[in-house]
Design a protein around this motif. Structure first.
Motif, short mmCIF file in Angstrom:
data_model
loop_
_atom_site.label_atom_id
_atom_site.label_comp_id
_atom_site.label_asym_id
_atom_site.label_seq_id
_atom_site.Cartn_x
_atom_site.Cartn_y
_atom_site.Cartn_z
N VAL A 160 -2.83 2.13 83.80
CA VAL A 160 -3.61 2.08 82.57
C VAL A 160 -3.71 0.65 82.07
O VAL A 160 -2.74 -0.12 82.13
N TRP B 227 -3.02 11.24 77.94
CA TRP B 227 -4.43 11.23 78.31
C TRP B 227 -4.58 11.79 79.71
O TRP B 227 -3.80 11.45 80.61
N LYS C 195 -7.99 2.57 77.92
CA LYS C 195 -7.56 3.58 78.88
C LYS C 195 -8.40 3.44 80.15
O LYS C 195 -8.63 4.40 80.86
#
Length: 328
Positions: A316, A243, A201
């Motif tokens: 990402v 996220w 991430k």
């Protein structure tokens, strides 16, 4: 109810077929895999993990800039009368890397199972990943699952939980791997394979200076451009597999450039930074600024020259070259 044990050869989750709820997704496959609520059978789930290198975005947000899919540009006027054209381009440093070589040696992995409808925790296993397979550490853990719809998470030791929330720190932007998959556990096939696409991430960044004349070594500092700082940690929300930034803090990294080299066939001179910069993917280039601490180009000392980026966004698991073309 009888349990099936995970061992070092086959990673398995035992599950018993119980009465199916009316709102379950269909587990039928051309009429051959319909769940029989009276059956009580044990089946193995095999968990495979495939580690993606940088620039494989997979299910990421796929951010774009001004309608383009790769190159992003921005022009910045500097205080000394020069201009800087900043260009963010996906790099090709990792294009030839094998997915299976991404596993961190001797790392510990956690696999968690959740009901796909209620998101209720079903259990977890700890283990390691060898040759692309998740294997229980001691072979004694197992999870009993009904035939149903599930979310599975697999992550390494670089992630942690804080107040029950899964987190990633900026310091682990490069080595924290996590995989998510939704799966219907069926009556058939007898051995069902669950594949985790393991991704970071984070974002990897390499700075680059270009000009139309040769220049000597330069030094700079890359830092946060505002008082809030840069994303320092991410938090995970299972329900939407999302996220987001949890905290922000100050960021500062020294950047060094060697003497420029000339690009073949034209008068472009360039120098790549000696360092990579690792950031969390929610960082926006508008949060960054770079200040030159030493260096001369076009006969002018650029010490103290500062530029703040804007309109450049990261994806990402992306890897980028952020090139700064200095012009008079």
């Amino acid at each position: 109810m009888k349990n099936t044990t995970l061992n070092g050869v086959v990673c398995a989750i035992a599950f018993a077929a119980l009465t199916a709820c009316a709102n379950e997704p269909s587990a039928a496959d051309n009429g051959n895999n319909v769940i029989n609520p009276k059956q009580n059978t044990l089946r193995n789930l095999v968990f495979n993990a495939e580690f993606d290198d940088y620039s494989n975005h997979g299910d990421g947000p796929q951010k774009m800039f001004a309608g383009t899919s790769s190159v992003q540009s921005d022009t910045i006027n500097l205080s000394n009368g020069m201009r800087a054209i900043a260009t963010l381009t996906p790099d090709r440093f990792s294009g030839a890397a094998s997915k299976m070589t991404r596993t961190l040696p001797n790392d510990t992995y956690t696999m968690e199972a959740y009901n796909g409808y209620t998101h209720e925790f079903q259990g977890k296993l700890t283990g390691k990943v060898e040759n692309g397979k998740f294997i229980s550490l001691d072979g004694k853990e197992d999870i009993i699952l009904e035939h149903d719809y599930y979310h599975f998470l697999l992550y390494n030791s670089k992630l942690y939980r804080q107040d029950g929330v899964l987190m990633i720190n900026r310091a682990n932007a490069d080595d924290a791997f996590v995989g998510y998959v939704s799966e219907i556990i069926k009556h058939e096939p007898r051995r069902q394979v669950v594949l985790f696409p393991m991704k970071r991430k984070g974002v990897r960044l390499k700075m680059k200076i270009t000009g139309t004349e040769a220049f000597g070594p330069m030094t700079a500092t890359l830092s946060n451009a505002n008082s809030e700082g840069l994303p320092a940690s991410l938090k995970y929300e299972l329900r939407n597999n999302n996220w987001s930034t949890a905290t922000k803090s100050a960021f500062s990294q020294p950047i060094t450039f060697g003497r420029s080299v000339q690009k073949a066939g034209n008068n472009t001179h360039f120098a790549l930074a000696n360092e990579f910069t690792y950031l969390l993917f929610t960082t926006n280039a508008a949060d960054l600024k770079m200040k030159f601490n030493s260096g001369t180009i076009y006969g002018e000392d650029i010490t103290g020259t500062e530029l703040q980026f804007k309109n450049l966004v990261f994806d990402v698991n992306g890897s980028y070259v952020l090139a700064i073309e200095l012009t008079k």
